[in-house]
Scaffold this active site. Structure first.
Site, PDB file in Angstrom:
ATOM      1  N   ASP A  21      -7.178   3.269   0.464  1.00 20.46           N
ATOM      2  CA  ASP A  21      -7.465   4.666   0.804  1.00 20.46           C
ATOM      3  C   ASP A  21      -8.296   4.766   2.076  1.00 20.46           C
ATOM      4  O   ASP A  21      -9.170   3.925   2.316  1.00 20.46           O
ATOM      5  CB  ASP A  21      -8.207   5.340  -0.366  1.00 20.46           C
ATOM      6  N   ASN A  62       3.010  10.616  -3.426  1.00 18.88           N
ATOM      7  CA  ASN A  62       2.928  10.522  -1.957  1.00 18.88           C
ATOM      8  C   ASN A  62       4.172  11.042  -1.220  1.00 18.88           C
ATOM      9  O   ASN A  62       4.135  11.258  -0.001  1.00 18.88           O
ATOM     10  CB  ASN A  62       2.651   9.075  -1.502  1.00 18.88           C
TER      11      ASN A  62
HETATM   12  C1  FPP Z   1      -4.061   5.921   1.852  1.00 18.66           C
HETATM   13  O1  FPP Z   1      -4.692   6.431   2.971  1.00 18.66           O
HETATM   14  C2  FPP Z   1      -2.914   5.129   2.232  1.00 18.66           C
HETATM   15  C3  FPP Z   1      -1.625   5.350   1.875  1.00 18.66           C
HETATM   16  C4  FPP Z   1      -1.177   6.457   1.011  1.00 18.66           C
HETATM   17  C5  FPP Z   1      -0.540   4.491   2.352  1.00 18.66           C
HETATM   18  C6  FPP Z   1      -0.846   3.018   2.298  1.00 18.66           C
HETATM   19  C7  FPP Z   1       0.333   2.304   2.755  1.00 18.66           C
HETATM   20  C8  FPP Z   1       0.331   1.336   3.657  1.00 18.66           C
HETATM   21  C9  FPP Z   1      -0.883   0.838   4.310  1.00 18.66           C
HETATM   22  C10 FPP Z   1       1.669   0.797   4.033  1.00 18.66           C
HETATM   23  C11 FPP Z   1       1.855  -0.668   3.899  1.00 18.66           C
HETATM   24  C12 FPP Z   1       1.302  -1.317   2.696  1.00 18.66           C
HETATM   25  C13 FPP Z   1       1.414  -2.608   2.453  1.00 18.66           C
HETATM   26  C14 FPP Z   1       0.866  -3.128   1.193  1.00 18.66           C
HETATM   27  C15 FPP Z   1       2.043  -3.558   3.394  1.00 18.66           C
HETATM   28  P1  FPP Z   1      -4.668   7.992   3.188  1.00 18.66           P
HETATM   29  O2  FPP Z   1      -3.491   8.320   4.050  1.00 18.66           O
HETATM   30  O3  FPP Z   1      -4.690   8.695   1.878  1.00 18.66           O
HETATM   31  O4  FPP Z   1      -5.991   8.204   3.975  1.00 18.66           O
HETATM   32  P2  FPP Z   1      -6.934   9.493   3.955  1.00 18.66           P
HETATM   33  O5  FPP Z   1      -7.433   9.635   2.552  1.00 18.66           O
HETATM   34  O6  FPP Z   1      -7.995   9.127   4.926  1.00 18.66           O
HETATM   35  O7  FPP Z   1      -6.075  10.639   4.414  1.00 18.66           O
END
Ligand code: FPP
Length: 246
Positions: free
Chosen positions: A26, A74
């Protein structure tokens, strides 16, 4: 396959790292925004960080690392962000295949695979085939995953087996666990959530029944191996009683 999996070695009182660590990735979006970059840039750095942390976990003797990369919720994000995350996942799963062969590691995708794009489903099939040959460190990536969805699907599969003749009274916690995506994987001893929120967000609802939770404001792209060491040190200070007394 089902494992009765609380009170194991590598618990809080031993010096060994937790056998299984789960992480909610996150803070990618905020990390990017703070730098004036598009959210997708945060996901790219976050993906790279997954590789670093997974390698570190393997090197220090953690057996399983499970990360929450994409939830069933998501899909509600803007289309270009979803596309970028899918592209990154394709890239990382594709590259992971070489690493798996080289280091004899396993990789498993937990979640509703049918809901994923065709190319990703193909990659999942290949990583499953390779994983079957090895028994080393295992990285689990939760994709199109929801904890409640997982439990409901397990219940449906169990009900189908009962219809086919399985005795309903046969079900116990271990047997039910074998219907979950996580069948055969021990429960995480430690769950880490970077990014400042203090909630589970539908992650591993069944499996985290006795996990120790560690929350930090550090955003996922900034979550270094030193941060992981801090989380493990904190875990070792916890007194795990599993409902019992000392
Ligand atoms: C959360 O940050 C992140 C996600 C929902 C996506 C995570 C996915 C990846 C990093 C893609 C690749 C993964 C792997 C395991 C190779 P957020 O977007 O919710 O951040 P925020 O809370 O700051 O908006």
């Amino acid at each position: 396959m089902a494992e009765k999996n609380i009170e194991r070695p590598g618990g809080a009182e031993s010096n060994a790292p937790p056998r299984h660590i789960a992480i909610i990735l996150d803070g990618n979006g905020r990390w990017a925004r703070r730098r004036g970059l598009p959210r997708t840039a945060g996901h790219a750095v976050g993906s790279e960080n997954f590789r670093k942390i997974a390698t570190y976990c393997k090197n220090i003797g953690v057996e399983y690392l499970t990360v929450y990369a994409f939830s069933t919720e998501n899909w509600k994000r803007p289309e270009d962000e979803v596309k970028t995350i899918m592209r990154l996942l394709k890239k990382y799963l594709g590259e992971a295949i070489d690493t798996m062969e080289r280091d004899h590691i396993r990789m498993k995708v937990l979640g509703n695979i049918e809901g994923l794009p065709e190319e990703l489903r193909e990659l999942v099939k290949r990583t499953d085939e390779i994983s079957a040959r090895y028994d080393g460190f295992q990285a689990n990536i939760c994709l199109n995953y929801g904890g409640r969805d997982e439990i409901v699907r397990a219940a449906m599969r169990y009900a189908a087996d009962v219809k086919d003749g399985r005795a309903p009274e046969e079900i116990d916690e271990a047997a039910f666990g074998s219907y979950l995506y996580s069948a055969g994987i021990p429960d995480p001893e430690l769950l880490i959530r970077p990014g400042g929120e203090q909630r589970l967000s539908n992650f591993l609802l069944w499996q985290c029944a006795y996990s120790e939770f560690y929350f930090t404001d550090v955003l996922w792209p900034d979550f270094t191996t030193e941060e992981l060491d801090k989380a493990i040190a904190e875990y070792h200070r916890r007194d795990r009683r599993f409902g019992s007394v000392k």
